[in-house]
Design a protein around this motif. Sequence first.
Motif, PDB file in Angstrom:
ATOM      1  N   MET A 169       0.844  -1.179   0.000  1.00 17.27           N
ATOM      2  CA  MET A 169       0.000   0.000   0.000  1.00 17.27           C
ATOM      3  C   MET A 169       0.891   1.244   0.000  1.00 17.27           C
ATOM      4  SD  MET A 169      -3.097   0.898   2.585  1.00 17.27           S
ATOM      5  CE  MET A 169      -2.323   1.551   4.033  1.00 17.27           C
ATOM      6  N   SER A 170       0.624   2.156  -0.918  1.00 12.01           N
ATOM      7  CA  SER A 170       1.439   3.366  -0.962  1.00 12.01           C
ATOM      8  C   SER A 170       0.739   4.488  -0.205  1.00 12.01           C
ATOM      9  CB  SER A 170       1.702   3.768  -2.418  1.00 12.01           C
ATOM     10  OG  SER A 170       0.743   4.657  -2.878  1.00 12.01           O
ATOM     11  N   LYS A 171       1.529   5.321   0.448  1.00 14.27           N
ATOM     12  CA  LYS A 171       1.004   6.417   1.248  1.00 14.27           C
ATOM     13  C   LYS A 171       1.261   7.725   0.509  1.00 14.27           C
ATOM     14  CE  LYS A 171       1.302   8.300   5.857  1.00 14.27           C
ATOM     15  NZ  LYS A 171       1.907   8.189   7.173  1.00 14.27           N
ATOM     16  N   ASN A 172       0.251   8.553   0.413  1.00 15.23           N
ATOM     17  CA  ASN A 172       0.415   9.845  -0.236  1.00 15.23           C
ATOM     18  C   ASN A 172       0.867  10.866   0.807  1.00 15.23           C
ATOM     19  OD1 ASN A 172       0.301  12.252  -1.561  1.00 15.23           O
ATOM     20  ND2 ASN A 172      -1.786  12.019  -2.291  1.00 15.23           N
ATOM     21  N   ASN A 173       2.158  11.104   0.870  1.00 15.93           N
ATOM     22  CA  ASN A 173       2.719  12.027   1.852  1.00 15.93           C
ATOM     23  C   ASN A 173       2.272  13.473   1.652  1.00 15.93           C
ATOM     24  OD1 ASN A 173       4.151  10.029   3.212  1.00 15.93           O
ATOM     25  ND2 ASN A 173       5.917  10.243   1.877  1.00 15.93           N
ATOM     26  N   MET A 174       1.783  13.777   0.460  1.00 14.43           N
ATOM     27  CA  MET A 174       1.390  15.152   0.158  1.00 14.43           C
ATOM     28  C   MET A 174      -0.122  15.386   0.270  1.00 14.43           C
ATOM     29  SD  MET A 174       4.156  16.806  -0.387  1.00 14.43           S
ATOM     30  CE  MET A 174       3.549  18.299  -1.139  1.00 14.43           C
ATOM     31  N   ALA A 175      -0.865  14.389   0.711  1.00 14.43           N
ATOM     32  CA  ALA A 175      -2.332  14.504   0.730  1.00 14.43           C
ATOM     33  C   ALA A 175      -2.797  15.698   1.579  1.00 14.43           C
ATOM     34  CB  ALA A 175      -2.966  13.213   1.218  1.00 14.43           C
ATOM     35  N   LEU A 176      -2.327  15.800   2.816  1.00 17.80           N
ATOM     36  CA  LEU A 176      -2.742  16.905   3.674  1.00 17.80           C
ATOM     37  C   LEU A 176      -2.311  18.236   3.068  1.00 17.80           C
ATOM     38  CD1 LEU A 176      -3.916  18.193   6.198  1.00 17.80           C
ATOM     39  CD2 LEU A 176      -1.777  17.652   7.392  1.00 17.80           C
ATOM     40  N   TRP A 177      -1.047  18.330   2.719  1.00 16.15           N
ATOM     41  CA  TRP A 177      -0.507  19.572   2.133  1.00 16.15           C
ATOM     42  C   TRP A 177      -1.354  20.006   0.932  1.00 16.15           C
ATOM     43  CZ3 TRP A 177       4.200  22.198   3.388  1.00 16.15           C
ATOM     44  CH2 TRP A 177       4.561  23.202   2.496  1.00 16.15           C
ATOM     45  N   ASN A 178      -1.585  19.091   0.006  1.00 17.18           N
ATOM     46  CA  ASN A 178      -2.330  19.430  -1.207  1.00 17.18           C
ATOM     47  C   ASN A 178      -3.769  19.839  -0.914  1.00 17.18           C
ATOM     48  OD1 ASN A 178      -0.094  18.998  -2.835  1.00 17.18           O
ATOM     49  ND2 ASN A 178      -0.623  16.867  -3.228  1.00 17.18           N
ATOM     50  N   SER A 179      -4.331  19.348   0.171  1.00 15.68           N
ATOM     51  CA  SER A 179      -5.726  19.682   0.484  1.00 15.68           C
ATOM     52  C   SER A 179      -5.867  21.052   1.163  1.00 15.68           C
ATOM     53  CB  SER A 179      -6.346  18.593   1.367  1.00 15.68           C
ATOM     54  OG  SER A 179      -5.819  18.623   2.675  1.00 15.68           O
ATOM     55  N   VAL A 180      -4.777  21.637   1.655  1.00 16.14           N
ATOM     56  CA  VAL A 180      -4.869  22.900   2.404  1.00 16.14           C
ATOM     57  C   VAL A 180      -3.952  24.003   1.879  1.00 16.14           C
ATOM     58  CG1 VAL A 180      -5.615  21.753   4.529  1.00 16.14           C
ATOM     59  CG2 VAL A 180      -3.164  22.153   4.139  1.00 16.14           C
ATOM     60  N   CYS A 181      -3.216  23.743   0.805  1.00 14.16           N
ATOM     61  CA  CYS A 181      -2.175  24.681   0.359  1.00 14.16           C
ATOM     62  C   CYS A 181      -2.711  25.910  -0.367  1.00 14.16           C
ATOM     63  CB  CYS A 181      -1.151  23.960  -0.513  1.00 14.16           C
ATOM     64  SG  CYS A 181      -1.802  23.382  -2.085  1.00 14.16           S
ATOM     65  N   GLU A 182      -3.906  25.827  -0.908  1.00 11.94           N
ATOM     66  CA  GLU A 182      -4.442  26.922  -1.713  1.00 11.94           C
ATOM     67  C   GLU A 182      -5.257  27.881  -0.849  1.00 11.94           C
ATOM     68  OE1 GLU A 182      -5.804  26.182  -5.959  1.00 11.94           O
ATOM     69  OE2 GLU A 182      -7.686  26.531  -4.869  1.00 11.94           O
ATOM     70  N   THR A 183      -5.090  29.168  -1.095  1.00 15.61           N
ATOM     71  CA  THR A 183      -5.719  30.214  -0.290  1.00 15.61           C
ATOM     72  C   THR A 183      -6.736  30.995  -1.094  1.00 15.61           C
ATOM     73  OG1 THR A 183      -3.651  30.432   0.943  1.00 15.61           O
ATOM     74  CG2 THR A 183      -5.235  32.231   1.161  1.00 15.61           C
ATOM     75  N   ASP A 184      -7.932  31.142  -0.553  1.00 14.95           N
ATOM     76  CA  ASP A 184      -8.941  32.011  -1.148  1.00 14.95           C
ATOM     77  C   ASP A 184      -8.479  33.452  -0.924  1.00 14.95           C
ATOM     78  OD1 ASP A 184     -11.180  33.600  -1.743  1.00 14.95           O
ATOM     79  OD2 ASP A 184     -12.598  32.187  -0.841  1.00 14.95           O
ATOM     80  N   PRO A 185      -8.260  34.221  -2.010  1.00 16.39           N
ATOM     81  CA  PRO A 185      -7.737  35.587  -1.871  1.00 16.39           C
ATOM     82  C   PRO A 185      -8.568  36.506  -0.984  1.00 16.39           C
ATOM     83  CG  PRO A 185      -7.609  34.885  -4.145  1.00 16.39           C
ATOM     84  CD  PRO A 185      -8.400  33.825  -3.413  1.00 16.39           C
ATOM     85  N   GLN A 186      -9.848  36.221  -0.812  1.00 12.60           N
ATOM     86  CA  GLN A 186     -10.661  37.107   0.043  1.00 12.60           C
ATOM     87  C   GLN A 186     -10.198  37.079   1.495  1.00 12.60           C
ATOM     88  OE1 GLN A 186     -14.813  36.390   0.708  1.00 12.60           O
ATOM     89  NE2 GLN A 186     -14.531  34.182   0.987  1.00 12.60           N
ATOM     90  N   TYR A 187      -9.419  36.061   1.879  1.00 16.53           N
ATOM     91  CA  TYR A 187      -8.933  35.952   3.263  1.00 16.53           C
ATOM     92  C   TYR A 187      -7.482  36.414   3.406  1.00 16.53           C
ATOM     93  CZ  TYR A 187     -13.170  33.228   3.728  1.00 16.53           C
ATOM     94  OH  TYR A 187     -14.473  32.820   3.709  1.00 16.53           O
ATOM     95  N   THR A 188      -7.032  37.235   2.458  1.00 17.45           N
ATOM     96  CA  THR A 188      -5.672  37.778   2.531  1.00 17.45           C
ATOM     97  C   THR A 188      -5.736  39.301   2.460  1.00 17.45           C
ATOM     98  OG1 THR A 188      -5.293  37.802   0.138  1.00 17.45           O
ATOM     99  CG2 THR A 188      -4.746  35.763   1.311  1.00 17.45           C
ATOM    100  N   LYS A 189      -4.631  39.918   2.878  1.00 10.41           N
ATOM    101  CA  LYS A 189      -4.513  41.356   2.685  1.00 10.41           C
ATOM    102  C   LYS A 189      -3.047  41.689   2.465  1.00 10.41           C
ATOM    103  CE  LYS A 189      -4.308  42.583   7.564  1.00 10.41           C
ATOM    104  NZ  LYS A 189      -4.916  43.312   8.662  1.00 10.41           N
ATOM    105  N   GLN A 190      -2.830  42.744   1.726  1.00  9.56           N
ATOM    106  CA  GLN A 190      -1.472  43.190   1.434  1.00  9.56           C
ATOM    107  C   GLN A 190      -1.002  44.084   2.573  1.00  9.56           C
ATOM    108  OE1 GLN A 190      -0.063  41.793  -1.210  1.00  9.56           O
ATOM    109  NE2 GLN A 190       1.873  42.667  -0.578  1.00  9.56           N
ATOM    110  N   VAL A 191       0.185  43.794   3.101  1.00  9.80           N
ATOM    111  CA  VAL A 191       0.771  44.585   4.177  1.00  9.80           C
ATOM    112  C   VAL A 191       1.974  45.327   3.603  1.00  9.80           C
ATOM    113  CG1 VAL A 191       1.854  44.498   6.450  1.00  9.80           C
ATOM    114  CG2 VAL A 191       0.017  42.889   5.891  1.00  9.80           C
TER     115      VAL A 191
END
Length: 159
Positions: free
Chosen positions: A1-23
Motif C-alpha cells: 500500500m502506498s502512502k500519499n505524503n502530500m495529501a494533507l498539504w495538497n488539500s490545504v495549500c491553496e488560499t482564497d484571496p478574500q482571506y488575505t490582505k497586502q501589508v
Amino acid sequence: MSKNNMALWNSVCETDPQYTKQVNQRGGFTAIGAQSQLRKATEVFGAMGTGWGVKTEHIEKWDDVGLVIYQATLWYMDSDKEQHYIPIHSSIRYQVNGRVDDDFFKKVATDALTKGLSKLGFNADVFMGMFDDNKYVNNLNKKYNKKKDDDKKKEVVDI
C-alpha cells in the motif's frame, strides 16, 4: 500500500484571496486572515481542542529589549486518530519607546500558530510567494468567485 505524503498539504495549500490582505511593512507581504486558517484547520481535523490544538505554552519576557518569546506545541489528529506534534514559536516586541502593546500575547500566539499550520501546508501558496504573481491570484479569484456563485445557486430551493 502506498502512502500519499502530500495529501494533507495538497488539500490545504491553496488560499482564497478574500482571506488575505497586502501589508506594506518590512518590504511588503501578503498576510492571511488567521480566522480563516483556524476555520480550515477545524474543517480538516475537527473542533479545536478535540482534533487539534495548542499545548505547553510558554512565554518569556526579555525586559531589557522589550521582547517576548512564545513557545508551544501544535498538535493534531490524523485520519487514523494518531496524534502528531509540531513545535511552534514566535517573538514580538511588547514595548516600544516605553509604550506597552496590550495585544502582544494574542499577536505572538497567533503568529506562532499560523506559522505552525503553514508547516503542514496551510496557505502554502502565500508562504511560497505565489501571491506575488498577479496571474496566479487572478485565477484564484475567478475560481473562488465561481465557487461562491455555484454555492448560491445550490441555496435556491423550489417549493
